[in-house]
Design an enzyme around this catalytic site. Structure first.
Site, PDB file in Angstrom:
ATOM      1  N   ARG A 182      -1.623   7.764 -10.782  1.00  0.00           N
ATOM      2  CA  ARG A 182      -2.782   8.217 -12.371  1.00  0.00           C
ATOM      3  C   ARG A 182      -3.580   8.536 -11.615  1.00  0.00           C
ATOM      4  O   ARG A 182      -5.288   8.779 -12.215  1.00  0.00           O
ATOM      5  CB  ARG A 182      -2.785   6.801 -12.945  1.00  0.00           C
ATOM      6  CG  ARG A 182      -1.514   5.742 -13.401  1.00  0.00           C
ATOM      7  CD  ARG A 182      -1.510   4.684 -13.992  1.00  0.00           C
ATOM      8  NE  ARG A 182      -1.391   4.191 -12.605  1.00  0.00           N
ATOM      9  CZ  ARG A 182      -0.934   2.631 -13.011  1.00  0.00           C
ATOM     10  NH1 ARG A 182      -1.019   1.825 -14.113  1.00  0.00           N
ATOM     11  NH2 ARG A 182      -0.240   1.889 -11.518  1.00  0.00           N
ATOM     12  N   TYR A 231     -28.812  28.431  21.775  1.00  0.00           N
ATOM     13  CA  TYR A 231     -27.134  29.037  22.154  1.00  0.00           C
ATOM     14  C   TYR A 231     -27.565  30.470  22.057  1.00  0.00           C
ATOM     15  O   TYR A 231     -27.866  31.358  21.599  1.00  0.00           O
ATOM     16  CB  TYR A 231     -26.646  28.968  21.005  1.00  0.00           C
ATOM     17  CG  TYR A 231     -24.857  28.969  20.669  1.00  0.00           C
ATOM     18  CD1 TYR A 231     -24.713  28.194  21.301  1.00  0.00           C
ATOM     19  CD2 TYR A 231     -24.630  29.729  19.776  1.00  0.00           C
ATOM     20  CE1 TYR A 231     -23.033  28.244  21.117  1.00  0.00           C
ATOM     21  CE2 TYR A 231     -23.154  29.702  18.466  1.00  0.00           C
ATOM     22  CZ  TYR A 231     -22.383  29.856  19.789  1.00  0.00           C
ATOM     23  OH  TYR A 231     -21.379  29.839  20.529  1.00  0.00           O
ATOM     24  N   GLY A 289       8.789  -0.185  -6.797  1.00  0.00           N
ATOM     25  CA  GLY A 289       7.870  -1.648  -7.258  1.00  0.00           C
ATOM     26  C   GLY A 289       7.372  -2.445  -6.465  1.00  0.00           C
ATOM     27  O   GLY A 289       7.954  -2.400  -5.306  1.00  0.00           O
ATOM     28  N   ALA A 332       0.645  -1.176  -0.063  1.00  0.00           N
ATOM     29  CA  ALA A 332      -0.034  -0.233   0.034  1.00  0.00           C
ATOM     30  C   ALA A 332       1.058   1.184  -0.357  1.00  0.00           C
ATOM     31  O   ALA A 332       0.579   2.247   0.436  1.00  0.00           O
ATOM     32  CB  ALA A 332      -0.890   0.038   1.308  1.00  0.00           C
TER      33      ALA A 332
HETATM   34  C1  UD1 Z   1       0.810  -4.860 -10.569  1.00  0.00           C
HETATM   35  C2  UD1 Z   1       0.822  -6.013 -11.239  1.00  0.00           C
HETATM   36  C3  UD1 Z   1       0.489  -6.092 -12.166  1.00  0.00           C
HETATM   37  C4  UD1 Z   1      -1.314  -6.593 -12.203  1.00  0.00           C
HETATM   38  C5  UD1 Z   1      -1.813  -5.144 -11.293  1.00  0.00           C
HETATM   39  C6  UD1 Z   1      -2.682  -5.946 -10.967  1.00  0.00           C
HETATM   40  C7  UD1 Z   1       2.742  -6.036 -10.913  1.00  0.00           C
HETATM   41  C8  UD1 Z   1       4.701  -5.660 -11.109  1.00  0.00           C
HETATM   42  N1  UD1 Z   1       2.209  -5.336 -11.143  1.00  0.00           N
HETATM   43  O1  UD1 Z   1       0.472  -3.785 -11.022  1.00  0.00           O
HETATM   44  O2  UD1 Z   1       0.807  -7.265 -13.108  1.00  0.00           O
HETATM   45  O3  UD1 Z   1      -1.714  -7.524 -12.763  1.00  0.00           O
HETATM   46  O4  UD1 Z   1      -1.361  -5.364  -9.882  1.00  0.00           O
HETATM   47  O5  UD1 Z   1      -3.909  -4.590  -9.944  1.00  0.00           O
HETATM   48  O6  UD1 Z   1       2.388  -6.113  -9.421  1.00  0.00           O
HETATM   49  N2  UD1 Z   1       3.590  -0.235  -4.380  1.00  0.00           N
HETATM   50  C9  UD1 Z   1       4.413  -0.482  -3.367  1.00  0.00           C
HETATM   51  N3  UD1 Z   1       5.112   0.032  -3.531  1.00  0.00           N
HETATM   52  C10 UD1 Z   1       5.693  -0.184  -5.135  1.00  0.00           C
HETATM   53  C11 UD1 Z   1       4.539   0.189  -5.739  1.00  0.00           C
HETATM   54  C12 UD1 Z   1       3.667  -0.038  -5.777  1.00  0.00           C
HETATM   55  O7  UD1 Z   1       3.317  -0.572  -1.752  1.00  0.00           O
HETATM   56  O8  UD1 Z   1       7.172   0.807  -4.894  1.00  0.00           O
HETATM   57  C13 UD1 Z   1       1.567  -0.994  -4.271  1.00  0.00           C
HETATM   58  C14 UD1 Z   1       0.831   0.206  -4.368  1.00  0.00           C
HETATM   59  O9  UD1 Z   1       0.186   0.732  -3.413  1.00  0.00           O
HETATM   60  C15 UD1 Z   1      -0.861  -0.835  -5.199  1.00  0.00           C
HETATM   61  C16 UD1 Z   1      -0.104  -2.452  -5.078  1.00  0.00           C
HETATM   62  O10 UD1 Z   1       1.337  -1.912  -4.576  1.00  0.00           O
HETATM   63  O11 UD1 Z   1      -1.527  -0.521  -3.870  1.00  0.00           O
HETATM   64  C17 UD1 Z   1       0.207  -2.407  -6.740  1.00  0.00           C
HETATM   65  O12 UD1 Z   1       1.150  -0.961  -7.641  1.00  0.00           O
HETATM   66  P1  UD1 Z   1       0.685  -0.413  -9.015  1.00  0.00           P
HETATM   67  O13 UD1 Z   1       1.236   0.410  -8.755  1.00  0.00           O
HETATM   68  O14 UD1 Z   1      -0.189  -0.810  -8.786  1.00  0.00           O
HETATM   69  O15 UD1 Z   1       0.293  -1.615  -9.919  1.00  0.00           O
HETATM   70  P2  UD1 Z   1      -0.187  -2.493 -11.263  1.00  0.00           P
HETATM   71  O16 UD1 Z   1      -0.488  -1.779 -12.727  1.00  0.00           O
HETATM   72  O17 UD1 Z   1      -1.248  -2.281 -10.869  1.00  0.00           O
HETATM   73 MG    MG Z   2      -2.749  -1.569  -9.205  1.00  0.00          MG
END
Ligand code: UD1
Ligand code: MG
Length: 457
Positions: A13, A389, A80, A7
């Protein structure tokens, strides 16, 4: 089994100052919905990786789950999903062969306990269990790559996918259970050689495949695994969630004039033969008794409505206990601390706050009733104002039974009107009125015969 919830992401976005996982579905922050599912599994530990907006996320989650003992992990830089999980590893309690780590995403909020249980059940010792879905619009998701035997071999992210891979409609939900023992080694081997320059958690799937580890995929309906990356997905998921609630209410026998125009942001409990008109919002804990009707454009929050009561269009009710066979509105405002006895009538443009009103009493038009205790069968005339009041403190007005307050009167608290008191219209009442007395408190009328009207200069 331990749970790691990711999270920490910025939620770029979403174009919002609010951290993504705190945006709400059905009035509940997405992070709390994911926590609801996690807690329901009674795992050995819950680790939540936070970064952007960590303080707010922690405050909200700790308030909802003060006893869950959540282990908060700060990911300073969002490098990531793989990096995020790696940050949580030092806090894991167990990492032997029998243990698995269930990874949940804070932006996939509608996941259910039963689906997660399947994912866990499909993760044997030293195995990987994925949750996937076949979707009509796979854009934006990681694609599930299967080999000729149909086994999962890898996950490829949208930005790294070839045109051919982009046509694959089986997508990664982001939710997976992984052997704790294996996870560490795979995460250590991740690199950033991809189009986003991030450590992808999803890359561990190809590593597992190369290590000949069993990878099982549980395929579920897309709505349960849809993630929220932008406002349009948030809106889509909200509508889906609301339609689910509406369908449950319909199945229970509630009449919804239009199931697409009801919003429930909390828990609603309805008796038999409840009817709800269009554009109604129910928030918090709402209980509607048998035969209650709710008119169009009403908002009801944290309130109980008794049998047979009619809430007419445009009425707002919050923190109130409403008795049976009452009529409220149209366009009334019932504020916290209002308790209405059976058979009351509250008409248009009446505002009540902290007011306990006895059985059969009426305020049919244009009144403000604040900090009051009113007996049974009273009549509050149009334009009556309870002046509670004094500019510094609030005071109470008390009315016995059968009190009549004439139109456009002001009752200046603290003041008591005993049983059967009668206030003449237009009075300003600042002293108590004894039982059965008439209070006339207004300037006496004087007529000037032959009075000349002012002329324009
Ligand atoms: C991710 C998956 C994708 C999947 C999709 C489903 C990866 C690389 N990709 O992409 O395969 O189809 O979710 O919804 O895992 N987060 C962190 N730290 C970070 C990056 C992200 O805690 O450094 C958390 C974000 O807060 C979020 C979750 O991880 O809750 C997913 O991250 P997000 O950037 O939304 O990944 P997607 O592009 O949706
Ligand atoms: Mg996501």
């Amino acid at each position: 089994m331990e749970v790691v919830i990711l999270a920490a992401g910025k939620g770029t976005r979403m174009h919002s100052a609010l951290p993504k996982v705190l945006h709400q579905i059905g009035g509940r922050p997405m992070l709390l919905r994911v926590l609801d599912a996690a807690v329901s599994l009674s795992p050995d530990a819950i680790h939540v990786v936070v970064g952007v907006g960590a303080e707010r996320a922690i405050a909200i989650a700790e308030e909802a789950y003060p006893d869950a003992g959540i282990n908060w992990v700060t990911q300073k830089e969002q490098l990531g999903t793989g990096h995020a999980v790696r940050e949580a590893l030092p806090g894991l309690k167990q990492s032997d062969a029998d243990n698995s780590v269930l990874i949940l995403l804070g932006d996939v909020p509608l996941i259910t306990r039963s689906t997660l249980q399947q994912v866990i059940d499909h993760c044997g010792p030293e195995q990987v269990s994925l949750l996937t879905s076949r979707v009509s619009l796979p854009e934006g998701f990681g694609r599930i790559i299967r080999n000729r035997d149909g086994d999962v071999a890898a996950i490829v992210e949208e930005l790294d996918a070839s045109p051919e891979q982009k046509r694959i409609n089986e997508v990664n939900s982001g939710i997976m259970a992984v052997s704790a023992l294996r996870l560490r080694a795979w995460l250590d081997a991740l690199d950033t050689g991809n189009n986003q320059g991030e450590y992808y958690l999803t890359d561990i799937v190809a590593m597992a495949h190369a290590d000949e580890v069993r990878i099982r995929a549980t395929v579920v309906d897309e709505t349960e695994v849809i993630g929220v990356n932008n406002k349009s997905q948030l809106a889509f998921l909200e509508r889906h969630y609301q339609m689910g609630i509406a369908n449950t209410l319909l199945e229970q026998g509630v009449t919804l004039l239009d199931p697409a125009r009801l919003d429930v942001r909390g828990d609603v409990d309805c008796g038999r033969d409840v009817q709800i008109d269009v554009n109604v919002v129910l928030e918090g804990q709402v209980r509607l008794g048998d035969g209650v009707t709710v008119g169009a454009n009403c908002v009801i929050k944290d309130s109980t409505i008794g049998t047979g009561t009619k809430i007419l269009a445009g009425t707002h009710i919050e923190g109130a206990e409403i008795g049976k066979q009452i009529s409220i509105g149209p366009m009334a405002r019932i504020r916290p601390g209002t308790v209405l006895g059976d058979g009351c009538k509250i008409g248009n443009f009446v505002e009540t706050k902290n007011a306990v009103i006895g059985e059969g009493s009426k305020a049919n038009h244009l009144a403000y009733i604040g900090d009051a205790v009113i007996g049974d069968d009273c009549n509050i005339g149009a334009g009556a104002v309870f002046c509670n009041y004094d500019g510094a403190n609030k005071h109470q007005t008390r009315l016995g039974n059968h009190v009549f307050v004439g139109s456009n009167s002001v009752l200046i608290a603290p003041v008591t009107l005993e049983d059967n008191a009668f206030v003449a219209a237009g009075s300003s009442v600042s002293s108590d009125v004894p039982a059965g007395s008439l209070a006339v408190a207004r300037v006496k009328q004087r007529n000037v015969p032959g009075w000349k009207r002012p002329r324009k200069k």
